[in-house]
Design a protein around this motif. Sequence first.
Motif, PDB file in Angstrom:
ATOM      1  N   ARG A 121      49.602 -55.703 -19.321  1.00 37.83           N
ATOM      2  CA  ARG A 121      49.622 -56.268 -20.669  1.00 37.83           C
ATOM      3  C   ARG A 121      51.002 -56.818 -21.050  1.00 37.83           C
ATOM      4  O   ARG A 121      51.086 -57.889 -21.653  1.00 37.83           O
ATOM      5  CB  ARG A 121      49.181 -55.177 -21.654  1.00 37.83           C
ATOM      6  N   ILE A 125      51.484 -60.596 -22.574  1.00 39.53           N
ATOM      7  CA  ILE A 125      52.093 -60.766 -23.898  1.00 39.53           C
ATOM      8  C   ILE A 125      53.421 -61.507 -23.767  1.00 39.53           C
ATOM      9  O   ILE A 125      53.753 -62.377 -24.585  1.00 39.53           O
ATOM     10  CB  ILE A 125      52.310 -59.402 -24.581  1.00 39.53           C
ATOM     11  N   GLU A 360      51.465 -63.053 -30.645  1.00 43.57           N
ATOM     12  CA  GLU A 360      51.222 -61.603 -30.561  1.00 43.57           C
ATOM     13  C   GLU A 360      52.476 -60.821 -30.944  1.00 43.57           C
ATOM     14  O   GLU A 360      52.885 -59.874 -30.270  1.00 43.57           O
ATOM     15  CB  GLU A 360      50.761 -61.225 -29.155  1.00 43.57           C
ATOM     16  N   LYS A 362      53.171 -58.669 -33.259  1.00 39.77           N
ATOM     17  CA  LYS A 362      53.084 -57.228 -33.535  1.00 39.77           C
ATOM     18  C   LYS A 362      53.097 -56.419 -32.250  1.00 39.77           C
ATOM     19  O   LYS A 362      53.804 -55.418 -32.134  1.00 39.77           O
ATOM     20  CB  LYS A 362      51.824 -56.927 -34.350  1.00 39.77           C
ATOM     21  N   HIS A 363      52.295 -56.859 -31.266  1.00 45.28           N
ATOM     22  CA  HIS A 363      52.280 -56.169 -29.976  1.00 45.28           C
ATOM     23  C   HIS A 363      53.632 -56.320 -29.277  1.00 45.28           C
ATOM     24  O   HIS A 363      54.116 -55.380 -28.637  1.00 45.28           O
ATOM     25  CB  HIS A 363      51.166 -56.737 -29.100  1.00 45.28           C
ATOM     26  N   HIS A 366      56.064 -53.957 -30.905  1.00 47.70           N
ATOM     27  CA  HIS A 366      55.708 -52.566 -30.591  1.00 47.70           C
ATOM     28  C   HIS A 366      56.184 -52.177 -29.195  1.00 47.70           C
ATOM     29  O   HIS A 366      56.776 -51.103 -29.008  1.00 47.70           O
ATOM     30  CB  HIS A 366      54.189 -52.387 -30.698  1.00 47.70           C
ATOM     31  N   ILE A 367      55.924 -53.047 -28.215  1.00 47.67           N
ATOM     32  CA  ILE A 367      56.326 -52.731 -26.841  1.00 47.67           C
ATOM     33  C   ILE A 367      57.844 -52.704 -26.706  1.00 47.67           C
ATOM     34  O   ILE A 367      58.400 -51.845 -26.007  1.00 47.67           O
ATOM     35  CB  ILE A 367      55.714 -53.746 -25.859  1.00 47.67           C
ATOM     36  N   ASP A 374      57.938 -50.910 -19.648  1.00 44.49           N
ATOM     37  CA  ASP A 374      57.106 -52.002 -20.155  1.00 44.49           C
ATOM     38  C   ASP A 374      57.927 -52.953 -21.028  1.00 44.49           C
ATOM     39  O   ASP A 374      57.686 -54.166 -21.030  1.00 44.49           O
ATOM     40  CB  ASP A 374      55.927 -51.444 -20.968  1.00 44.49           C
TER      41      ASP A 374
END
Length: 577
Positions: A121, A125, A360, A362-363, A366-367, A374
């Motif tokens: 992911r 992203i 993306e 927000k993702h 977050h990561i 990651d």
Amino acid sequence: MSKLGNGRFEGYSLNHFKKDLLSGTIVGIVAVPLAMSFAIASGVKPEYGIYTAIIAGILISLLGGSKYQIGGPTGAFVPILLGIVISYGYENLLLAGLMAGIMLVLMGLFKLGALIKYIPRPVTIGFTAGIAVIIFTGQIANFLGLREIEQHERFIDNMKEIGGHLYRINGYSILVAAICFVVMLVTPKALPKVPGALVGIVVSSAVTALFLSGHVATIGSTYGAIPNQLPEFGIPEITLDKIMMLLGPAFVIAMLGGIESLLSAVVADGMTNSKHNSNKELIGQGIANIVTPLFGGIPATGAIARTATNIKSGAVSPMSGIIHGVFVLLTLLVLAPFAVHIPLAALAPVLMIVAWNMSERKHFAHILKMKSGDSLVLATTFLLTVFTSLTVAVAAGLILAIVLFAKRMSEMLAVSKVLPDSEGKVNPHVVSSSHDCPQVSIFTVEGPLFFGAAQTFEQSILSTIHAKPKVLILRLGKVPFLDTTGEEYFRNILQDFKGRGCKVLVTGVQPGLKKILDQSGLTEEIGNANFYSHTGEAINRSISCLDREACIGCKHFAFRECAELSGAKIGTGMKIG
């Protein structure tokens, strides 16, 4: 309406058609401005985007593996296609798209659709956010009305180009772009079911035509009239030299197209509780990309935003996607002459909002906040996408993800020396300098024995060689798999211990691991008689193999039998049943 057959059209009725007609029309309205915008951003004429939405849109819905997929030109392709157009030209882009289509068909035939789940992911992203940055910044020139801007393949070069022309900002263009942007933001609140991009383009085009004619660049002044007729059939010039030259670009188109379409299909599954056929989807995407270039269209893939709009509008079958393509075709035939009035400044905010939505963020945030491996994969993929190329970014992201995964997996391997406790359970805390059998070494191995951990496994076991044990018991119940590197290190252990006259017993082997041991020949080297289901059985066997004279006077008492074997009166160990 009668049933149209089995599969995705099973039980299809007139009521279903009405729902598909509505959703297909809505998506078609959304697709028209986006198709032109993506084509222009990719460095080709706007009508080529329209042709793509028509032909690829119909074929992907008709032949693909998702009931709700909407295909066409997408933002994800923009930096790739622009780079190909700059480096090789439009004609070669058509050939690269056709070659990519063949690759996608082969990927589907060889059932490679499931491989999408192996792409981490953070990588997807990372490159999606990077593409969003490229699309967003690529529209700055049109937003500001900068003319005579040369497009470059590299992000830095494009930023330098824009910076060198800032003194030529066109205030009228900014006004038109601002009008389109405001209308796009207001429309969803006032008219929720009406596409904001379409209203924004119509309003800003009207303002330009009525008040700013000649002051703002339009599709007509830049690209000429859009023909209101079907595209002509033509086969790109195909030579061996061109095929070899375009193998790399075609592969990138195929990979990104496959990833994007399958991600879109997964999103559709989540929204509808359905299940797509990934291999059929790749074949459908491939056929669409083989046919589309024959009519001048650019590469296409599944469009996540349009697919979501299709579902939210009530689509029930692939018919909605076919209707979407037909609607775009009718729009081309009827309204093409009016497209010349669309200002390029109005298309800029449309693509900027597309970029914002696909980022993306927000993702991404977050990561990054996790500050883990990651996070490193995400940042690396993102930065390389922006500053180098998608090919380099994805390759580097995948390699880095694999290395970090291997490191994490290697850290999961635990090799500990164990002995039975007073309750008959084997534990590492029981082992001490004064409580450890000199003749029997028992090790619990937990985790995969693969290339990243095999050396740790070997070193941990071989460190006990100096004690010259008679029996080595390996508890492998929590070893899920073993690769060829692990196999080689395992064989080294067997040879070292057996060369010293030591017997090696193995316990708790799961069926999957046993199959690997059988295939590698390790089962034969260990000996079928030396495999046990339970550790207790192996300990009982090992007791019978001890040098009884060496046990006399031993005070370790690792097992219950030790008291008797050492000639002492005390028994502190516990036999394992």
